[in-house]
Write an enzyme that holds these catalytic residues in place. Structure first.
Site, PDB file in Angstrom:
ATOM      1  N   GLU A 173       0.435  -0.958  -0.077  1.00 38.48           N
ATOM      2  CA  GLU A 173       0.412  -0.186  -0.248  1.00 38.48           C
ATOM      3  C   GLU A 173       0.997   1.283   0.260  1.00 38.48           C
ATOM      4  O   GLU A 173       1.069   1.922   1.275  1.00 38.48           O
ATOM      5  CB  GLU A 173      -0.737  -0.313   1.379  1.00 38.48           C
ATOM      6  CG  GLU A 173      -1.927  -1.499   1.184  1.00 38.48           C
ATOM      7  CD  GLU A 173      -3.303  -0.758   2.055  1.00 38.48           C
ATOM      8  OE1 GLU A 173      -2.846  -0.430   3.371  1.00 38.48           O
ATOM      9  OE2 GLU A 173      -3.942  -1.565   1.700  1.00 38.48           O
ATOM     10  N   GLU A 277      -4.469  -8.510  -1.503  1.00 34.64           N
ATOM     11  CA  GLU A 277      -5.616  -8.608   0.179  1.00 34.64           C
ATOM     12  C   GLU A 277      -6.465  -7.892  -0.069  1.00 34.64           C
ATOM     13  O   GLU A 277      -6.833  -7.111  -0.323  1.00 34.64           O
ATOM     14  CB  GLU A 277      -3.926  -7.483   0.751  1.00 34.64           C
ATOM     15  CG  GLU A 277      -4.358  -7.780   2.849  1.00 34.64           C
ATOM     16  CD  GLU A 277      -4.030  -5.941   3.108  1.00 34.64           C
ATOM     17  OE1 GLU A 277      -2.483  -5.979   2.871  1.00 34.64           O
ATOM     18  OE2 GLU A 277      -4.051  -5.654   4.607  1.00 34.64           O
TER      19      GLU A 277
END
Length: 437
Positions: A173, A277
């Site tokens: 991220e 994810e």
């Protein structure tokens, strides 16, 4: 409803026994209580492995927020040669033994891939593994070269324990880091910064290493697609080192799959898309863990069906097992997971999410290919979600999800075999398998 397991008992799935030509098998789970219940039938006119055969495993490089503490593998300041690089106790005593046990039990090969959350503090602009910060300097300098070599050291050390990684992601991220909780372990990268890091540092380091590990970029929300892919893969040097694009599911409702995933595939068809994810219970101040919640399993299957139909090659759950609170997590970012462990009672609970995942992982092995599926959609209020795939052994797999509150009748027609009438019960998921003659 959850399925309760302990040290001596846990329900499991029998090996998959493929049906004879002209017949099919169906596996069904439902809110009413079925869990991968098998039945058989015939058209008109095995694999030997227990469990759900989930085999895509993401391993954090050093700490993530789901560690019990923040740490890195080299906290000696300005150790540009990484002479003090050392795996943590968490790796040696927990991650590595668990991976060995999983590999020993698995009938299919496990695909391991690693993701970094943070570099050592001395490499970051804020001098802390926690909080918002970027890598010091710029691509091509000593910080970026050292950070790239940190990946190689990680792969080297795990290889000493007979563990090899199919892939690494460049950063967990990288843009979400700008909005993260101030205690989160993060490094922020823009797409352009990641492009240059891949082209000048990480890509060459992996290519020159002894590892055949692939490189995955982005590892963030699909709202950044296709722009992120254009920035990185639009550069021929960076694209040469990249195998695929990692995607997280958390903001999927904001942008349609067709505008992000499919658009990216059309631009870069030789680079795979992989969901890296997903979890439920995030950003909830109450009930991060909701034992037996069917709807959370529903959302898993809806996501998997949607992305498989838009050129995604695989889907990864974030935490396969957590405690009753949804941790451990040292920044208290608690979430839900398919398996919840109650250590005080020495039991664990297999949630609906576990069985929803099993409707895919158990029956769709690596190498399967999505095939065309025409739906007549005669009932506007009875829309089913589905995907069809052809396995390497020639078996057809059809997964059907009914998220509505009523039963839906439908038919399955395969010109090579025939036709069957079927019913998808309210709030259910079914997996059909049959051999083509």
């Amino acid at each position: 409803m959850v399925c309760v397991c302990n040290a001596t008992y846990c329900d499991t799935l029998d090996p998959v026994v493929l049906p004879a030509p002209g017949t099919y098998v169906k596996y069904e789970s439902s809110k009413a209580g079925k869990r991968l219940e098998r039945s058989e039938g015939s058209f008109q006119r095995s694999l030997r492995a227990p469990g759900i055969e989930y085999n895509l495993v993401r391993v954090p490089m050093a700490c993530s927020d789901f560690s019990v503490r923040p740490y890195s593998y080299d906290d000696v300041p300005y150790d540009y040669e990484l002479k003090h690089f050392k795996l943590a106790e968490e790796d040696v005593k927990m991650k590595i033994p668990i991976l060995h046990r999983a590999l020993a039990m698995a009938k299919r090969p496990l695909s391991l891939y690693a993701s970094p959350w943070t570099s050592p503090a001395w490499m970051k602009s804020n001098e802390d593994v926690r909080g918002k910060g970027t890598l010091k300097g710029q691509a091509g300098d000593k910080y970026h070269k050292t950070w790239a070599n940190y990946f190689i050291k990680f792969l080297d050390e795990y290889a000493k324990h007979n563990l090899t990684f199919w892939a690494v992601t460049a950063q967990n991220e990288p843009l979400a880091a700008l909005l993260a909780h101030p205690q989160f372990p993060t490094i922020a990268f823009t797409a352009v910064q990641q492009r240059d890091f891949v082209a000048q540092d990480l890509g060459p380091a992996l290519a020159q290493s002894s590892h055949s590990t692939r490189l995955i970029i982005m590892d963030d929300q699909r709202i950044h697609l296709p722009a992120w892919a254009k920035a990185v893969l639009g550069d021929a040097t960076a694209a040469h080192y990249v195998a695929g694009v990692g995607v997280h599911w958390y903001l999927d409702s904001i942008v349609p799959a067709s505008c992000s995933l499919e658009a990216t595939h059309k631009l870069f068809p030789n680079h795979f898309l992989l969901y890296t994810e997903a979890c439920s219970g995030f950003l909830t101040y109450r009930f991060s863990v909701s034992l037996g919640c069917w709807e959370r399993g529903d959302r898993y299957s809806h996501s998997i069906l949607t992305v498989l139909n838009h050129f995604v090659a695989g889907w990864t759950d974030w935490n396969l097992a957590l405690d009753l609170q949804g941790g451990p997590n040292w920044v208290e970012n608690y979430v839900d997971s398919p398996v919840i462990v109650d250590s005080s009672k020495d039991v664990f609970y297999k949630q609906p999410m576990f069985y929803h995942m099993g409707h895919f992982s158990k029956f769709i092995p690596e190498g399967s290919r999505r095939v065309g599926l025409h739906s007549s959609r005669r009932c506007l209020f009875c829309q089913l979600e589905h995907v069809a795939l052809l396995r390497p052994d020639g078996t057809i797999v059809l997964v059907v999800l009914n998220r509505s509150a009523w039963d839906v009748s439908f038919g399955i027609s395969d010109p090579a075999v025939g036709f069957i009438k079927a019913v998808a019960p309210a709030s259910s998921i079914q997996t059909y398998l049959w051999r083509r003659q």
